[in-house]
Design a protein around this motif. Structure first.
Motif, PDB file in Angstrom:
ATOM      1  N   GLY A  57      13.308  51.329  45.732  1.00 55.29           N
ATOM      2  CA  GLY A  57      12.954  50.891  47.077  1.00 55.29           C
ATOM      3  C   GLY A  57      13.852  49.846  47.699  1.00 55.29           C
ATOM      4  N   VAL A  58      15.100  49.786  47.264  1.00 55.02           N
ATOM      5  CA  VAL A  58      16.012  48.791  47.835  1.00 55.02           C
ATOM      6  C   VAL A  58      17.189  49.430  48.561  1.00 55.02           C
ATOM      7  N   ASP A  59      17.108  50.722  48.815  1.00 53.96           N
ATOM      8  CA  ASP A  59      18.232  51.416  49.443  1.00 53.96           C
ATOM      9  C   ASP A  59      18.568  50.856  50.821  1.00 53.96           C
ATOM     10  N   ASN A  72      13.919  42.165  37.544  1.00 60.80           N
ATOM     11  CA  ASN A  72      13.914  40.792  38.075  1.00 60.80           C
ATOM     12  C   ASN A  72      12.520  40.170  37.996  1.00 60.80           C
ATOM     13  N   GLU A  73      11.816  40.432  36.905  1.00 62.71           N
ATOM     14  CA  GLU A  73      10.436  39.965  36.794  1.00 62.71           C
ATOM     15  C   GLU A  73      10.233  38.781  35.863  1.00 62.71           C
ATOM     16  N   SER A  74      11.116  38.559  34.903  1.00 64.84           N
ATOM     17  CA  SER A  74      10.850  37.520  33.909  1.00 64.84           C
ATOM     18  C   SER A  74      11.992  36.518  33.828  1.00 64.84           C
ATOM     19  N   HIS A  75      11.703  35.420  33.153  1.00 63.09           N
ATOM     20  CA  HIS A  75      12.725  34.399  32.910  1.00 63.09           C
ATOM     21  C   HIS A  75      13.910  35.007  32.146  1.00 63.09           C
ATOM     22  N   ALA A  76      13.592  35.879  31.187  1.00 62.20           N
ATOM     23  CA  ALA A  76      14.650  36.544  30.406  1.00 62.20           C
ATOM     24  C   ALA A  76      15.521  37.418  31.303  1.00 62.20           C
ATOM     25  N   ALA A 103      16.541  49.439  37.143  1.00 62.22           N
ATOM     26  CA  ALA A 103      15.764  48.340  37.723  1.00 62.22           C
ATOM     27  C   ALA A 103      16.666  47.218  38.229  1.00 62.22           C
ATOM     28  N   GLY A 104      17.884  47.150  37.712  1.00 64.47           N
ATOM     29  CA  GLY A 104      18.828  46.127  38.140  1.00 64.47           C
ATOM     30  C   GLY A 104      19.192  46.195  39.614  1.00 64.47           C
ATOM     31  N   THR A 105      18.977  47.352  40.236  1.00 67.56           N
ATOM     32  CA  THR A 105      19.287  47.479  41.664  1.00 67.56           C
ATOM     33  C   THR A 105      18.439  46.540  42.515  1.00 67.56           C
ATOM     34  N   GLN A 106      17.291  46.132  41.990  1.00 65.77           N
ATOM     35  CA  GLN A 106      16.378  45.256  42.733  1.00 65.77           C
ATOM     36  C   GLN A 106      16.947  43.856  42.957  1.00 65.77           C
ATOM     37  N   TRP A 107      18.022  43.518  42.261  1.00 67.98           N
ATOM     38  CA  TRP A 107      18.638  42.207  42.429  1.00 67.98           C
ATOM     39  C   TRP A 107      19.364  42.057  43.761  1.00 67.98           C
ATOM     40  N   ILE A 108      19.830  43.150  44.325  1.00 65.12           N
ATOM     41  CA  ILE A 108      20.694  43.043  45.509  1.00 65.12           C
ATOM     42  C   ILE A 108      20.044  42.271  46.659  1.00 65.12           C
ATOM     43  N   PRO A 109      18.811  42.582  47.067  1.00 62.95           N
ATOM     44  CA  PRO A 109      18.235  41.797  48.169  1.00 62.95           C
ATOM     45  C   PRO A 109      18.162  40.300  47.855  1.00 62.95           C
TER      46      PRO A 109
END
Length: 118
Positions: free
Chosen positions: A83-85, A12-16, A46-52
């Motif tokens: 770190g999103v658990d 979840n870091e870039s426009h892409a 890394a996609g797990t970081q989208w949940i929050p």
């Protein structure tokens, strides 16, 4: 009837990355809206970081996410690694740990799911 697993691996870091997320959510929504189809939306790596972010009502993608939230799951191992658990647990999103703490992609294939990754 289609059986599809949409897997979000994008960070979840870039426009892409935001584009990949939007495309994944739209794809999952299209399958969810077709009554005879089955869809699973899985956030892995890394996609797990989208949940929050997606759980946040002020997110640009919150409403779209809500259309497929009931079909959503998260990799258990990766949620911890990124770190999103706690956020995943607080949101009540299902976690998958079928294969060494990760979702079993092989099981999805065995169950005749088409796999689409973003």
């Amino acid at each position: 009837m289609a059986k599809t697993a949409v897997i979000v691996l994008a960070d979840n870091e870039s426009h892409a990355d935001y584009g990949r997320l939007a495309n994944a959510l739209e794809t999952a929504k299209e399958f969810a809206e077709t009554e005879s189809d089955e869809v699973k939306l899985i956030f892995d790596g890394a996609g797990t970081q989208w949940i929050p972010e997606l759980e946040d009502e002020s997110s640009d993608y919150h409403e779209l996410y809500q259309t497929v939230r009931e079909d959503t799951a998260v990799c258990d191992f990766c949620a911890g690694a990124f770190g999103v658990d706690d956020a995943v647990e607080d949101a009540g999103v299902v976690t998958l740990d079928d294969h060494d703490g990760h979702p079993s992609i092989r099981s999805l294939v065995d169950d005749d799911y088409e796999i689409i990754t973003f």
